[in-house]
Design an enzyme around this catalytic site. Structure first.
Site, PDB file in Angstrom:
ATOM      1  N   HIS A   1       8.838   6.007   9.794  1.00 53.01           N
ATOM      2  CA  HIS A   1       7.219   5.974   8.435  1.00 53.01           C
ATOM      3  C   HIS A   1       6.417   7.266   8.761  1.00 53.01           C
ATOM      4  CE1 HIS A   1       5.115   4.630   5.765  1.00 53.01           C
ATOM      5  NE2 HIS A   1       4.737   2.896   6.418  1.00 53.01           N
TER       6      HIS A   1
ATOM      7  N   ARG B   1      11.424   4.026   0.521  1.00 49.42           N
ATOM      8  CA  ARG B   1      11.924   2.773   1.464  1.00 49.42           C
ATOM      9  C   ARG B   1      13.089   1.696   1.590  1.00 49.42           C
ATOM     10  NH1 ARG B   1       6.654  -0.953   3.607  1.00 49.42           N
ATOM     11  NH2 ARG B   1       5.751   0.932   4.067  1.00 49.42           N
TER      12      ARG B   1
ATOM     13  N   ARG C   1       1.209  -0.795  -0.206  1.00 48.02           N
ATOM     14  CA  ARG C   1       0.005  -0.124   0.337  1.00 48.02           C
ATOM     15  C   ARG C   1       0.428   1.183  -0.392  1.00 48.02           C
ATOM     16  NH1 ARG C   1      -2.593  -3.118   2.443  1.00 48.02           N
ATOM     17  NH2 ARG C   1      -1.165  -4.536   2.962  1.00 48.02           N
ATOM     18  N   THR C   2       1.803   1.483   0.807  1.00 46.85           N
ATOM     19  CA  THR C   2       2.133   3.155   0.477  1.00 46.85           C
ATOM     20  C   THR C   2       3.583   3.002  -1.034  1.00 46.85           C
ATOM     21  OG1 THR C   2       3.583   2.130   2.676  1.00 46.85           O
ATOM     22  CG2 THR C   2       4.840   3.490   2.031  1.00 46.85           C
TER      23      THR C   2
ATOM     24  N   LYS D   1      25.522  -4.296  -6.236  1.00 47.11           N
ATOM     25  CA  LYS D   1      26.791  -4.486  -6.636  1.00 47.11           C
ATOM     26  C   LYS D   1      27.777  -4.306  -6.103  1.00 47.11           C
ATOM     27  CE  LYS D   1      24.814  -4.828 -11.778  1.00 47.11           C
ATOM     28  NZ  LYS D   1      25.544  -4.167 -12.734  1.00 47.11           N
TER      29      LYS D   1
HETATM   30  C1  NCD Z   1       4.007  -0.855   8.010  1.00 46.62           C
HETATM   31  C2  NCD Z   1       5.304  -0.557   7.695  1.00 46.62           C
HETATM   32  O1  NCD Z   1       5.029  -0.720   6.486  1.00 46.62           O
HETATM   33  O2  NCD Z   1       6.409   0.396   8.537  1.00 46.62           O
HETATM   34  N1  NCD Z   1       3.011  -1.074   6.927  1.00 46.62           N
HETATM   35  C3  NCD Z   1       2.910  -0.084   6.501  1.00 46.62           C
HETATM   36  O3  NCD Z   1       3.685   0.681   5.600  1.00 46.62           O
HETATM   37  N2  NCD Z   1       1.131   0.268   6.134  1.00 46.62           N
HETATM   38  C4  NCD Z   1       3.572  -2.134   8.765  1.00 46.62           C
HETATM   39  C5  NCD Z   1       3.850  -3.407   8.892  1.00 46.62           C
HETATM   40  O4  NCD Z   1       4.768  -3.905   7.601  1.00 46.62           O
HETATM   41  O5  NCD Z   1       3.814  -4.101   9.627  1.00 46.62           O
END
Ligand code: NCD
Length: 335
Positions: free
Chosen positions: A135, A107, A57-58, A86
C-alpha cells in the site's frame, strides 16, 4: 527517480531523494488543501478511480486530491459491478479504461494484481492496495506524518523507535511502511503480534540486511521507549474463515490506561484506519480521541497532500500548480 509517466506500484521504487521530492511537493499543496487557494493545473484531466475492494479514505482522498488539482474523477467501485465479474482479464480492463483516463488509481484484493493491471495500461497506475502485499501511498503518508510529528518534537526519521502492533502478516500498510523506513538510518522496530500474524520473513530479512534493530514479541509488555506506536486492524477479510479471525479480535487494545502503562508521554499514536471500534475489538479506544499525540486524523489529512503530490509528479505539473491558482472567496473553517 523520474516520476513523469511512471506507475507507482511498490515502495521499492523509492529512495531517500525521491521521498524528499514527494514531501516537498506535498508541503506545497497545503494552501490548496486548506482552501486558501484553488488551482486548475489539472483542468480537463480525468482520474479513473477503480476500487475492487472496500475503501473509504483511500478512495475518497485520491478523488479529493485530484479534484483539488482541478481534475475530474470517474469511479468504478466493487468487483460485481465491473466486467471482471464476467471473466475479463486485468490486462483488458486496463487497456480499455486507460483509454478513458489520464491516470488510474486502483485497489484490488489480490497480491500483484495492480502490477498486472499496469501492464495493460497506457496511463500511469497508482497502487491503492493490492491484497496483503503493498500500500505504497499509505506508507508515504504515514512516513510524511512521522516526519512531521518528529520535526515538531525537534527530531527526524533517522534513529526513531517504532512499535508495530497487531496483524503484521496481512497488514499491507506495515509491510510498505517497514520497507520505506528501512531506507533511513538506525531505525528500531518492536514488532508485537501473535506468532501466527508475524511480519513476513522477507521483510524481516530486508530490515536486518539494512542494519536495523528488530525486536519481536507476542505481547505488549513493560515500558517501551518508542517514538511511534503504530496500531493495526486484524485484517479479517484475508483469513480463511471468520472463526479463525475471531481468535485475534480484541487481543491488542489500546486505551488511555494501556497507553500510560506502556508508553512514554511523547509517544505518537498512529493507525492507518479504519479502527475496529466494535466493543469486542476496540483496538483504539475513544478515550484517546482528544489525546494530543493521537495522529490518526493528521494521517488522513496528510493523505490528501501526499496523493496530490503523486498526481502532480506523475503527470509532470508539479512546477505549474501555483501558475494556475486563484483566490478562494467562500468561508472555510480549514483556514
Ligand atoms: C488500510 C488498508 O486498506 O490496507 N486502510 C487504509 O487504506 N487506510 C488498513 C486496513 O484496512 O486495516
Amino acid at each position: 527517480m523520474k516520476f513523469e509517466g511512471q506507475h507507482i506500484l511498490s515502495v521499492a521504487q523509492f529512495d531517500r531523494d525521491s521521498i524528499q521530492t514527494i514531501f516537498n511537493v506535498a508541503d506545497q499543496m497545503t494552501p490548496y488543501a486548506m482552501r486558501r487557494k484553488r488551482t486548475k493545473v489539472l483542468d480537463g484531466a480525468i482520474l479513473g478511480n477503480l476500487f475492487f475492494e472496500a475503501s473509504t479514505r483511500t478512495r475518497v482522498s485520491f478523488g479529493t486530491a485530484f479534484n483539488l488539482l482541478g481534475g475530474e474523477v470517474r469511479e468504478t467501485v466493487g468487483m460485481s459491478s465491473s466486467a471482471l465479474a464476467k471473466g475479463e482479464s486485468l490486462f483488458d480492463t486496463a487497456r480499455v479504461l486507460s483509454g478513458y483516463s489520464d491516470i488510474i488509481a486502483m485497489r484490488h484484493p489480490d497480491s500483484g494484481s495492480v502490477a498486472e493491471f499496469a501492464q495493460g495500461s497506457r496511463v500511469p497506475v497508482i497502487n491503492g492496495g493490492d491484497g496483503a502485499n503493498e500500500h505504497p501511498t499509505q506508507a508515504l503518508l504515514d512516513l510524511y506524518t512521522i516526519n512531521k510529528e518528529q520535526q515538531y518534537g525537534g527530531g527526524s526519521i533517522d534513529g526513531i523507535h517504532i512499535a508495530m502492533i497487531g496483524d503484521l502478516k496481512y497488514g499491507r500498510t506495515v509491510h510498505s511502511l517497514s520497507r520505506l523506513l528501512s531506507l533511513f538510518n538506525n531505525v528500531k522496530f518492536t514488532l508485537i503480534s501473535p506468532k501466527e500474524l508475524a511480519m513476513p520473513d522477507a521483510i524481516l530479512k530486508d530490515l536486518d540486511a539494512a542494519g536495523h534493530q528488530v525486536t519481536i514479541t507476542e505481547q505488549l509488555e513493560g515500558s517501551l521507549d518508542v517514538d511511534i506506536c503504530y496500531q493495526t486492524r486484524i485484517q479479517e477479510e484475508r483469513f480463511e474463515s471468520q472463526q479463525e479471525a475471531n481468535k485475534y479480535r480484541g487481543k491488542f487494545r489500546l486505551n488511555q490506561s494501556i497507553y500510560t502503562k506502556h508508553f512514554k508521554s511523547k509517544t505518537v499514536i498512529m493507525h492507518p484506519l479504519p479502527r475496529d471500534s466494535r466493543a469486542d475489538a476496540n483496538e483504539l479506544d475513544n478515550d484517546l480521541n482528544m489525546h494530543p499525540n493521537l495522529a490518526i486524523f493528521r494521517q488522513t489529512d496528510n493523505g490528501v497532500l501526499v496523493r496530490m503530490a503523486l498526481f502532480a509528479l506523475t503527470l509532470g505539473v508539479e512546477k505549474l500548480v501555483s501558475k494556475y491558482d486563484t483566490d478562494v472567496h467562500w468561508y472555510s473553517s480549514k483556514r
